[in-house]
Design a protein around this motif. Structure first.
Motif, mmCIF file in Angstrom:
data_model
loop_
_atom_site.group_PDB
_atom_site.id
_atom_site.type_symbol
_atom_site.label_atom_id
_atom_site.label_comp_id
_atom_site.label_asym_id
_atom_site.label_seq_id
_atom_site.Cartn_x
_atom_site.Cartn_y
_atom_site.Cartn_z
ATOM 1 N N LEU A 235 0.840 -1.197 0.000
ATOM 2 C CA LEU A 235 0.000 0.000 0.000
ATOM 3 C C LEU A 235 0.874 1.245 0.000
ATOM 4 O O LEU A 235 0.675 2.169 -0.801
ATOM 5 N N TYR A 236 1.846 1.286 0.923
ATOM 6 C CA TYR A 236 2.701 2.458 1.036
ATOM 7 C C TYR A 236 3.541 2.673 -0.224
ATOM 8 O O TYR A 236 3.801 3.814 -0.618
ATOM 9 N N ALA A 237 3.968 1.578 -0.846
ATOM 10 C CA ALA A 237 4.885 1.692 -1.974
ATOM 11 C C ALA A 237 4.187 1.936 -3.308
ATOM 12 O O ALA A 237 4.691 2.695 -4.144
ATOM 13 N N PHE A 238 3.025 1.309 -3.527
ATOM 14 C CA PHE A 238 2.463 1.304 -4.883
ATOM 15 C C PHE A 238 1.011 1.754 -4.985
ATOM 16 O O PHE A 238 0.470 1.797 -6.090
ATOM 17 N N ALA A 239 0.357 2.079 -3.874
ATOM 18 C CA ALA A 239 -1.058 2.436 -3.953
ATOM 19 C C ALA A 239 -1.284 3.675 -4.812
ATOM 20 O O ALA A 239 -2.234 3.730 -5.611
ATOM 21 N N SER A 240 -0.428 4.679 -4.665
ATOM 22 C CA SER A 240 -0.620 5.907 -5.448
ATOM 23 C C SER A 240 -0.471 5.634 -6.942
ATOM 24 O O SER A 240 -1.197 6.209 -7.768
ATOM 25 N N ILE A 241 0.464 4.741 -7.297
ATOM 26 C CA ILE A 241 0.638 4.373 -8.700
ATOM 27 C C ILE A 241 -0.612 3.655 -9.209
ATOM 28 O O ILE A 241 -1.120 3.938 -10.303
ATOM 29 N N TYR A 242 -1.122 2.730 -8.415
ATOM 30 C CA TYR A 242 -2.323 1.982 -8.772
ATOM 31 C C TYR A 242 -3.520 2.909 -8.940
ATOM 32 O O TYR A 242 -4.278 2.829 -9.917
ATOM 33 N N GLY A 361 8.411 -4.791 -4.055
ATOM 34 C CA GLY A 361 8.814 -4.371 -5.395
ATOM 35 C C GLY A 361 8.837 -5.543 -6.358
ATOM 36 O O GLY A 361 8.334 -5.461 -7.494
ATOM 37 N N TYR A 362 9.424 -6.657 -5.928
ATOM 38 C CA TYR A 362 9.476 -7.846 -6.767
ATOM 39 C C TYR A 362 8.087 -8.454 -6.952
ATOM 40 O O TYR A 362 7.736 -8.924 -8.041
ATOM 41 N N ILE A 363 7.298 -8.456 -5.871
ATOM 42 C CA ILE A 363 5.940 -9.028 -5.949
ATOM 43 C C ILE A 363 5.068 -8.217 -6.898
ATOM 44 O O ILE A 363 4.353 -8.777 -7.742
ATOM 45 N N TYR A 364 5.143 -6.898 -6.801
ATOM 46 C CA TYR A 364 4.327 -6.047 -7.667
ATOM 47 C C TYR A 364 4.763 -6.175 -9.120
ATOM 48 O O TYR A 364 3.929 -6.171 -10.037
ATOM 49 N N ALA A 365 6.087 -6.287 -9.325
ATOM 50 C CA ALA A 365 6.587 -6.447 -10.689
ATOM 51 C C ALA A 365 6.135 -7.777 -11.293
ATOM 52 O O ALA A 365 5.846 -7.860 -12.492
ATOM 53 N N ALA A 366 6.052 -8.828 -10.463
ATOM 54 C CA ALA A 366 5.687 -10.150 -10.960
ATOM 55 C C ALA A 366 4.192 -10.349 -11.095
ATOM 56 O O ALA A 366 3.718 -10.981 -12.051
ATOM 57 N N PHE A 367 3.410 -9.812 -10.140
ATOM 58 C CA PHE A 367 1.981 -10.111 -10.104
ATOM 59 C C PHE A 367 1.086 -8.889 -10.299
ATOM 60 O O PHE A 367 -0.135 -9.049 -10.415
ATOM 61 N N GLY A 368 1.649 -7.694 -10.296
ATOM 62 C CA GLY A 368 0.828 -6.506 -10.447
ATOM 63 C C GLY A 368 -0.149 -6.371 -9.289
ATOM 64 O O GLY A 368 0.200 -6.582 -8.127
ATOM 65 N N LEU A 369 -1.401 -6.054 -9.600
ATOM 66 C CA LEU A 369 -2.408 -5.849 -8.567
ATOM 67 C C LEU A 369 -2.658 -7.104 -7.747
ATOM 68 O O LEU A 369 -3.039 -7.025 -6.577
ATOM 69 N N HIS A 370 -2.438 -8.263 -8.363
ATOM 70 C CA HIS A 370 -2.653 -9.506 -7.629
ATOM 71 C C HIS A 370 -1.649 -9.673 -6.491
ATOM 72 O O HIS A 370 -1.801 -10.558 -5.650
#
Length: 407
Positions: A235-242, A361-370
């Motif tokens: 949430l802290y790292a990628f929510a704004s991007i999402y 970072g790795y999880i978001y890169a691999a699975f995106g929103l999932h």
């Protein structure tokens, strides 16, 4: 009866204890409210690449969680534990000033890592001061703690406005002001003295298990709650991007972030009522369960109002867990170990959040929103630790689960 529910006499409490404690807790949040969102902006002005910025931000995080329990234990052995706040504030100020003379990667990394080390004891010691007010004089923890969240919001808004006007160069002046406030509030902090030693051997024997920081169930519930908090990493790292990908920008995203912190403030405001109505274990378990559900729903396109509601769930996923853990520390640890307990919890929180942030970072890169489903699984692991800790309570085993600690 829980120590948190007792109402000792307040005649011997330091003058204006709740107000002064709240102000002291605001001080480090002025720094955090500037550094967390905006320090990368200052780093970009020095032409550092993404890898270097990542290292500079990560190293102090690790340094903090290492030094926090060590310096907190040292504070417990001081005649006046709040004295460490002055030194922490002054040394943070020195490092903030030192950053003005750093221009390249290694000097910035060294000075910022040093700032992480000297900043480390401030928040755990302030937490211990608040909890001492709960123990000795029956003050309301939530009404003091909520102002820290308010200060974080104010610092972020003011810092963002100044940086919008004058650019990333304003980060250091705002940080410097925050460190000056930290030093001043260290001087203004209520003097509470050293915790009274357990004098009677018989009394110590009677409460040995309930007043020992070495209790495994206490460490396990702190670990469980920290793992639940680590689920917030994505949430802290990628929510704004999402949210930007969904078409929400600027003020709309700011409102969503503010909604979460304001919900947290409201939960702290009602902390006394929550503690009277629910046991610590109930608050922690409920907060962890909501965290599992929150991250399961987050990948869904549920519209702006839906995300607003999910952000308001921060009152449960963070505030309920935090209030419950502080209650457990009051119930399970003697006052002479208070700062050590806070430092230990700070360590668990920091280390699990650091690992989860790195992995996200790795999880978001691999699975995106999932990837948020992975965060839900992490929260479920934390909930499992909490449940196991609940079953392992010595009091629960001895009394068939009828003590106040078993709720």
């Amino acid at each position: 009866m829980s120590l948190a529910s007792q109402a000792p006499a307040r005649e011997d409490a330091p003058r204006w204890f709740p107000q002064r404690s709240a102000l002291v807790f605001c001080a480090p949040m002025i720094v955090n409210g500037t550094v967390l969102p905006f320090f990368p902006v200052w780093l970009e002005t020095h032409s550092l690449d993404d890898h270097q910025i990542g290292v500079i931000l990560a190293v102090p995080m690790v340094v903090r969680v290492i030094f926090a329990p060590i310096l907190a234990m040292f504070a417990d052995r001081m005649e006046e534990r709040t004295g460490i706040l002055v030194w922490s504030g002054l040394l943070c100020l020195a490092t903030a000033v030192g950053l003005y003379w750093t221009q390249s990667f290694w000097p910035i990394l060294l000075v910022f890592a040093l700032q992480g080390a000297v900043f480390a004891p401030y928040i755990p010691v302030v937490e211990s001061m608040l909890i001492t007010g709960v123990r000795r004089w029956g003050f309301d923890y939530g009404s003091m703690r909520l102002w820290a969240s308010v200060a974080f919001i104010g610092s972020t808004l003011v810092g963002g406005h100044l940086i919008g006007l004058y650019g990333g160069a304003m980060v250091l002046p705002v940080m410097t002001v925050g460190c000056i406030v930290m030093s001043a509030m260290g001087l203004a902090a209520p003097r509470i003295g050293r915790a009274p030693r357990r004098a009677a051997v018989a009394a110590a024997g009677k409460s040995r298990q309930r007043t020992s920081l070495s209790r495994f169930d206490l460490h396990l519930v702190m670990i469980g709650s920290s793992v639940v908090q680590a689920g917030h990493a994505m949430l802290y790292a990628f929510a704004s991007i999402y949210l930007a990908e969904l078409g929400f920008f600027g003020t709309a995203v700011g409102i969503l972030w503010s909604a979460g912190v304001l919900a947290e403030v409201i939960a702290f405001f009602f902390a006394r009522q929550l503690n009277r109505t629910f046991g610590a274990w109930t608050l922690i378990r409920f907060g962890a369960t909501i965290a599992v559900c929150r991250w399961l729903l987050f990948p869904l396109d549920i519209g702006y109002f839906g995300f607003f509601v999910l952000q308001c769930l921060h009152a449960f996923t963070f505030a309920f867990c935090h209030i419950g853990i502080q209650r457990r520390i009051v119930d399970a640890v003697h006052e002479e170990q208070e700062a050590s307990a806070q430092g230990t919890y700070y360590f668990y929180n920091g280390i699990f959040m650091a690992v989860a942030t790195f992995a996200s970072g790795y999880i978001y890169a691999a699975f995106g929103l999932h990837g948020y489903y992975v965060m839900s699984a992490i929260a479920a692991v934390g909930l499992g630790c909490v449940i196991v800790a609940w079953y392992l309570q010595p009091q629960r085993a001895a009394s068939g689960g009828n003590t106040s600690e078993s709720r």
